[in-house]
Scaffold this active site. Structure first.
Site, PDB file in Angstrom:
ATOM      1  N   LYS A 182       0.740  -1.153   0.115  1.00 40.76           N
ATOM      2  CA  LYS A 182      -0.009  -0.063   0.148  1.00 40.76           C
ATOM      3  C   LYS A 182       0.918   1.350  -0.025  1.00 40.76           C
ATOM      4  O   LYS A 182       1.533   1.558   0.966  1.00 40.76           O
ATOM      5  CB  LYS A 182      -0.828  -0.086   1.148  1.00 40.76           C
ATOM      6  CG  LYS A 182      -1.805  -1.317   1.258  1.00 40.76           C
ATOM      7  CD  LYS A 182      -2.694  -1.225   2.655  1.00 40.76           C
ATOM      8  CE  LYS A 182      -1.580  -1.775   3.876  1.00 40.76           C
ATOM      9  NZ  LYS A 182      -2.194  -1.976   5.086  1.00 40.76           N
ATOM     10  N   THR A 215      -8.580   8.588   9.445  1.00 41.03           N
ATOM     11  CA  THR A 215      -7.812   7.582   8.765  1.00 41.03           C
ATOM     12  C   THR A 215      -7.430   6.270   9.716  1.00 41.03           C
ATOM     13  O   THR A 215      -6.942   5.214   9.366  1.00 41.03           O
ATOM     14  CB  THR A 215      -6.464   7.973   7.964  1.00 41.03           C
ATOM     15  OG1 THR A 215      -5.562   8.423   9.109  1.00 41.03           O
ATOM     16  CG2 THR A 215      -7.057   8.977   6.891  1.00 41.03           C
ATOM     17  N   GLY A 217      -7.409   3.094  11.518  1.00 42.06           N
ATOM     18  CA  GLY A 217      -7.837   1.637  11.218  1.00 42.06           C
ATOM     19  C   GLY A 217      -8.015   1.450   9.685  1.00 42.06           C
ATOM     20  O   GLY A 217      -8.772   0.404   9.383  1.00 42.06           O
ATOM     21  N   THR A 218      -7.384   2.191   8.834  1.00 44.41           N
ATOM     22  CA  THR A 218      -7.661   2.094   7.304  1.00 44.41           C
ATOM     23  C   THR A 218      -7.022   0.615   6.876  1.00 44.41           C
ATOM     24  O   THR A 218      -7.612  -0.039   6.217  1.00 44.41           O
ATOM     25  CB  THR A 218      -6.970   3.097   6.475  1.00 44.41           C
ATOM     26  OG1 THR A 218      -7.523   4.492   7.070  1.00 44.41           O
ATOM     27  CG2 THR A 218      -7.044   2.997   5.107  1.00 44.41           C
ATOM     28  N   GLY A 219      -5.785   0.295   7.499  1.00 48.66           N
ATOM     29  CA  GLY A 219      -5.257  -0.904   7.174  1.00 48.66           C
ATOM     30  C   GLY A 219      -5.845  -2.144   7.770  1.00 48.66           C
ATOM     31  O   GLY A 219      -6.038  -3.063   6.893  1.00 48.66           O
ATOM     32  N   CYS A 220      -6.444  -2.072   9.016  1.00 45.96           N
ATOM     33  CA  CYS A 220      -7.384  -3.448   9.468  1.00 45.96           C
ATOM     34  C   CYS A 220      -8.513  -3.564   8.668  1.00 45.96           C
ATOM     35  O   CYS A 220      -8.744  -4.619   8.334  1.00 45.96           O
ATOM     36  CB  CYS A 220      -7.532  -2.913  10.792  1.00 45.96           C
ATOM     37  SG  CYS A 220      -6.132  -2.657  11.981  1.00 45.96           S
TER      38      CYS A 220
END
Length: 287
Positions: A182, A215, A217-220
């Site tokens: 990412k 933003t 928790g975006t990756g989770c």
């Protein structure tokens, strides 16, 4: 208990991750994502965190035996169609997860190598990183590091698209079967993500940057949405593209909402889907 009138089951997704008391990341974000995408979510908690939108105050690890019991209890009774793995803070926790994957022959595993929180808090012990790579990269169908995590894994900063592609190849060489790298931390008005598979398939995905303070928790959310897609039977690339679209919509829907004084959460419930149903697999006789 048996009932001949049962005809369906839910797509079942297990999150093996840490708990975020603020509700924006970790298993809380995962469960919201699973529900929003029509899947049945379950959890095996690896650690408790005391955190909010401004940062992490404390981390309390769950004993490995308790983690094993959580996974065993869920798999042996309910079953699992896909797995999302998040925060694994210590080597013994990584090993407990790897053993459980083998013990239950779990498949469709998405590994989000959570190492640093949005606030900058370090969420993994240094000794755990090598164990994570050795034990879980080969067991996952996809590894989803962000730019900072990938830089930590390959030992150098990543500053552009060429750096991203070189790092993705190195992560494959370390045992990953596919990598979604990412690139949201690169500067510019366009966000670039790279999906690279062990078969050499390369898919660059570009989208306009969404400017938002929310933003956390975006990756989770992205990794759990991919796992939900796999549980629904989507091929890997389709699951990734669906998950990216869901995260972008959740970012847009939550951009003007104030939750806390720091980095707020996405709007996971912006457009929830009804719980999906799939035909119930007949129970195979033993022996």
């Amino acid at each position: 208990m048996s009932n001949d009138t049962f005809e369906f089951e839910y797509p079942r997704v297990l999150s093996i991750a840490g708990s975020d008391s603020g509700g924006g990341a970790g298993i809380q974000a995962d469960l919201k994502t699973f529900a929003a995408l029509g899947c049945y979510g379950m959890t095996a908690i690896t650690a408790l965190t005391a955190q909010n939108t401004q940062g992490v105050r404390a981390i309390h690890g769950v004993p490995p035996a308790m983690l094993r019991d959580q996974i065993d209890a869920v798999v042996e009774d309910i079953g699992v169609d896909a797995v999302k793995i998040g925060m694994l803070h210590a080597p013994e926790i990584v090993l407990a997860v790897a053993e459980a994957i083998d013990r239950h022959a779990l498949e469709k595993i998405v590994l989000d190598p959570v190492m640093v929180a949005t606030s900058g808090a370090v969420l993994i012990d240094n000794p755990a990183i090598n164990v994570l790579v050795r034990e879980l990269f080969p067991r996952a169908v996809l590894v989803t590091p962000n730019l900072d995590e990938a830089a930590l894994l390959v030992g150098r900063p990543l500053n552009n698209a060429d750096d991203m592609e070189a790092a993705a190849h190195e992560l494959l060489a370390k045992g990953a079967r596919a990598v979604l790298l990412k690139g949201g931390h690169l500067p510019g008005d366009t966000v670039m993500d790279l999906l690279l598979t062990a078969a050499g398939e390369r898919h660059w995905m570009h989208a306009p940057r969404i400017h938002s303070a929310n933003t956390h928790g975006t990756g989770c959310t992205l990794s759990s949405a991919i796992a939900a897609g796999l549980a629904l039977g989507q091929p890997l690339q389709e699951a990734v593209e669906m998950a990216r679209a869901y995260v972008r919509a959740a970012l847009l829907a939550g951009a003007k909402v104030k939750i806390g004084a720091g980095s707020g959460p996405l709007n996971h419930g912006h457009a929830p889907l009804a719980m999906r149903l799939k035909p119930l697999n007949p129970v195979k006789p033993r022996g």
